[in-house]
Design an enzyme around this catalytic site. Structure first.
Site, PDB file in Angstrom:
ATOM      1  N   HIS A  24       0.879  -1.174   0.000  1.00 16.11           N
ATOM      2  CA  HIS A  24       0.000   0.000   0.000  1.00 16.11           C
ATOM      3  C   HIS A  24       0.921   1.230   0.000  1.00 16.11           C
ATOM      4  CE1 HIS A  24      -2.854   2.878   1.818  1.00 16.11           C
ATOM      5  NE2 HIS A  24      -3.825   2.024   1.589  1.00 16.11           N
ATOM      6  N   ASP A  74       2.825  -4.824   7.945  1.00 14.78           N
ATOM      7  CA  ASP A  74       1.624  -4.007   7.804  1.00 14.78           C
ATOM      8  C   ASP A  74       0.444  -4.980   7.848  1.00 14.78           C
ATOM      9  OD1 ASP A  74      -0.638  -2.832   6.785  1.00 14.78           O
ATOM     10  OD2 ASP A  74       0.329  -1.981   5.015  1.00 14.78           O
ATOM     11  N   GLN A 105      -4.814  -5.355   6.650  1.00 17.81           N
ATOM     12  CA  GLN A 105      -5.828  -6.244   6.064  1.00 17.81           C
ATOM     13  C   GLN A 105      -5.917  -7.574   6.792  1.00 17.81           C
ATOM     14  OE1 GLN A 105      -8.094  -5.670   3.815  1.00 17.81           O
ATOM     15  NE2 GLN A 105      -7.346  -3.613   3.415  1.00 17.81           N
ATOM     16  N   LYS A 129     -10.636  -1.115  10.086  1.00 12.30           N
ATOM     17  CA  LYS A 129     -10.748  -2.287   9.206  1.00 12.30           C
ATOM     18  C   LYS A 129     -11.122  -3.534   9.993  1.00 12.30           C
ATOM     19  CE  LYS A 129      -8.089  -0.394   5.479  1.00 12.30           C
ATOM     20  NZ  LYS A 129      -6.800  -0.268   4.802  1.00 12.30           N
ATOM     21  N   CYS A 149      -4.674   2.505  -3.758  1.00 10.45           N
ATOM     22  CA  CYS A 149      -3.425   2.969  -3.117  1.00 10.45           C
ATOM     23  C   CYS A 149      -2.276   1.996  -3.344  1.00 10.45           C
ATOM     24  CB  CYS A 149      -3.609   3.187  -1.610  1.00 10.45           C
ATOM     25  SG  CYS A 149      -4.830   4.418  -1.206  1.00 10.45           S
TER      26      CYS A 149
HETATM   27  C1  LIG Z   1      -5.826   0.428   4.676  1.00  9.48           C
HETATM   28  C2  LIG Z   1      -4.420  -0.026   4.561  1.00  9.48           C
HETATM   29  C3  LIG Z   1      -3.378   0.780   5.000  1.00  9.48           C
HETATM   30  C4  LIG Z   1      -3.600   2.162   5.538  1.00  9.48           C
HETATM   31  O1  LIG Z   1      -4.403   2.134   6.663  1.00  9.48           O
HETATM   32  P1  LIG Z   1      -5.017   3.508   7.254  1.00  9.48           P
HETATM   33  O2  LIG Z   1      -6.074   3.009   8.172  1.00  9.48           O
HETATM   34  O3  LIG Z   1      -5.562   4.260   6.085  1.00  9.48           O
HETATM   35  O4  LIG Z   1      -3.908   4.211   7.947  1.00  9.48           O
HETATM   36  C5  LIG Z   1      -2.111   0.286   4.885  1.00  9.48           C
HETATM   37  N1  LIG Z   1      -1.870  -0.921   4.399  1.00  9.48           N
HETATM   38  C6  LIG Z   1      -2.841  -1.737   3.972  1.00  9.48           C
HETATM   39  C7  LIG Z   1      -2.498  -3.097   3.452  1.00  9.48           C
HETATM   40  C8  LIG Z   1      -4.157  -1.304   4.023  1.00  9.48           C
HETATM   41  O5  LIG Z   1      -5.129  -2.102   3.598  1.00  9.48           O
END
Ligand SMILES: *Cc1c(COP(=O)(O)O)cnc(C)c1O
Length: 405
Positions: A121, A198, A201, A224, A363
């Site tokens: 992302h 990260d 998800q 999320k 993104c």
């Molecule tokens: C949504 C997302 C982000 C960013 O998260 P925010 O809540 O917008 O800070 C980063 N990495 C992944 C894989 C995402 O799905």
């Protein structure tokens, strides 16, 4: 027991209509809807407890502080962190990554390397570009393969004693690929590189044990996983959080301030300057309790069933369908295009039928560049979605396809 009727009833928004049709919400990779008990907890906090935390002697402040610190412990337990002070509240994954990347920009030197992947992302790309610009380190990228998985052989070749940190996602938001982060962490540690995962998800779909994984950092966002926007966390190993410089200066994060010199508070407060999203933090804990009352294994099994059902039905019933992301290990995300149809037109037409999907680059522009496309349409499922909704969605896509061809 996984009771879909009860779960759907927990989410008030699912009974609203959009464009006079029952809402079908398939944009869960962007943000999830909130159950009533999360909404109630939010209202209850502001109705009954609201106070600033960590400073007050009065009852409300102590109650708010207790609830906030309880929520930290809930996150600690949920991800099996060794210590609660290794869990920092942030406003979300983006801030969590920036906190670490900003700190690393002061630890890195020319000649060092930061290793990310093609599947990231933008929020796990741009902070590292900034850190490399500031420090003179070099950004390296693990390539991807046609099925949307990472090229693990190339990864091993890119690793060297120059690699200081590897930052990759657990699950790709654009393609759904579940990365083999255990192998990534093990191999990166063989060259003494730190590893940031990260988990934006992954958090609502996969059980996470940061000690078993042995990752150095793990990031996620509340919104999320059925909690509100504006709150998330960063898990960091104590050793790394001690080594990283503070991110923001301000109240809460200090031990002593004079004009000559400031000493910093102990973890986690060293990284928590200013008044945080107190309600959000407390309610994050409520959302975790909710998820755990159903159980991640049951949620994952159900979402897998939806993914399998939707993939088969779309392949059978939508001509000229191309699905991007077909890795063996995949979360409930389907990114696709249909012939020459523009994903934006498709998304607009099915919105008229009450169906919410995402269109565009998600993104993740490098992934789009890899496939040489401008974007995709993306349907992403959560635990409250159903096969009946998938049927409605497929019929709507067929209708859009007829209108657009
Ligand atoms: C949504 C997302 C982000 C960013 O998260 P925010 O809540 O917008 O800070 C980063 N990495 C992944 C894989 C995402 O799905």
């Amino acid at each position: 027991m996984f009771d879909i009727t009860k779960i759907r009833n927990d989410f008030p928004i699912l009974s609203r209509k959009v464009n006079a049709k029952p809402l079908v919400y398939f944009d869960n990779a962007a943000t999830t809807q909130k159950p009533q008990l999360v909404l109630d907890a939010m209202a209850s906090y502001y109705s009954l407890t609201n106070a600033n935390i960590h400073r007050g002697v009065h009852t409300l402040s102590q109650e708010a502080t207790d609830s906030y610190e309880q929520a930290r412990i809930k996150i600690q337990k949920h991800i099996n962190a060794k210590n609660a002070y290794e869990v920092l509240f942030t406003c979300g994954t983006t801030e969590s990554i920036n906190l670490v990347a900003n700190g690393f920009s002061q630890l890195l030197q020319a000649g060092d390397e930061v290793l990310i992947s093609y599947l990231e992302h933008h929020s796990n790309i741009v902070p590292w570009q900034l850190a490399c610009q500031r420090s003179g380190a070099k950004l390296q990228v693990i390539p991807m393969l046609e099925d949307g998985s990472l090229d693990m052989l190339a990864f091993e070749k890119l690793l060297s004693n120059k690699t200081k940190i590897v930052a990759v996602n657990h699950v790709s938001n654009a393609l759904g690929t579940i990365n083999d982060i255990q192998t990534i962490i093990t191999k990166a540690h063989q060259v003494d590189a730190a590893v940031l995962i990260d988990g934006a998800q992954a958090i609502a779909h996969i059980e996470i044990d940061v000690q078993a994984l042995d990752c150095d950092f793990y990031c996620a966002s509340g919104h999320k996983m059925y909690a509100p926007t504006g709150v998330g966390f960063l898990y960091g190993k104590e050793r790394w959080l001690d080594k990283l410089p503070p991110y923001q200066g301000g109240g809460e994060m200090i031990a002593e301030v004079t004009f000559d010199k400031t000493t910093y508070a102990a973890l986690p407060h060293k990284f928590e300057a200013g008044t945080p999203n107190i309600a959000g933090g407390i309610v994050f804990g409520v959302a975790l309790d909710y998820i755990n009352s159903i159980g991640i294994p049951a949620i994952a099994a159900y979402e897998d069933e939806l993914l399998t059902y939707a993939t088969a039905k779309m392949r059978a019933e939508i001509p000229a369908l191309k699905i991007y992301g077909t890795a063996a290990q995949k979360a409930s995300v389907i990114s696709f295009n249909i012939g020459e149809t523009h994903n934006f037109d498709l998304g607009t037409i099915i919105d008229k039928l009450g169906i919410a999907i995402r269109t565009g680059h998600h993104c993740t522009q490098p992934i789009m560049q890899y496939y040489n496309i401008a974007g995709t349409a993306r349907a992403s499922f959560a635990m409250y979605n159903t096969k009946e909704e998938i049927d409605i969605f497929v019929a709507a896509v067929q209708r859009a396809q007829r209108m657009l061809s």
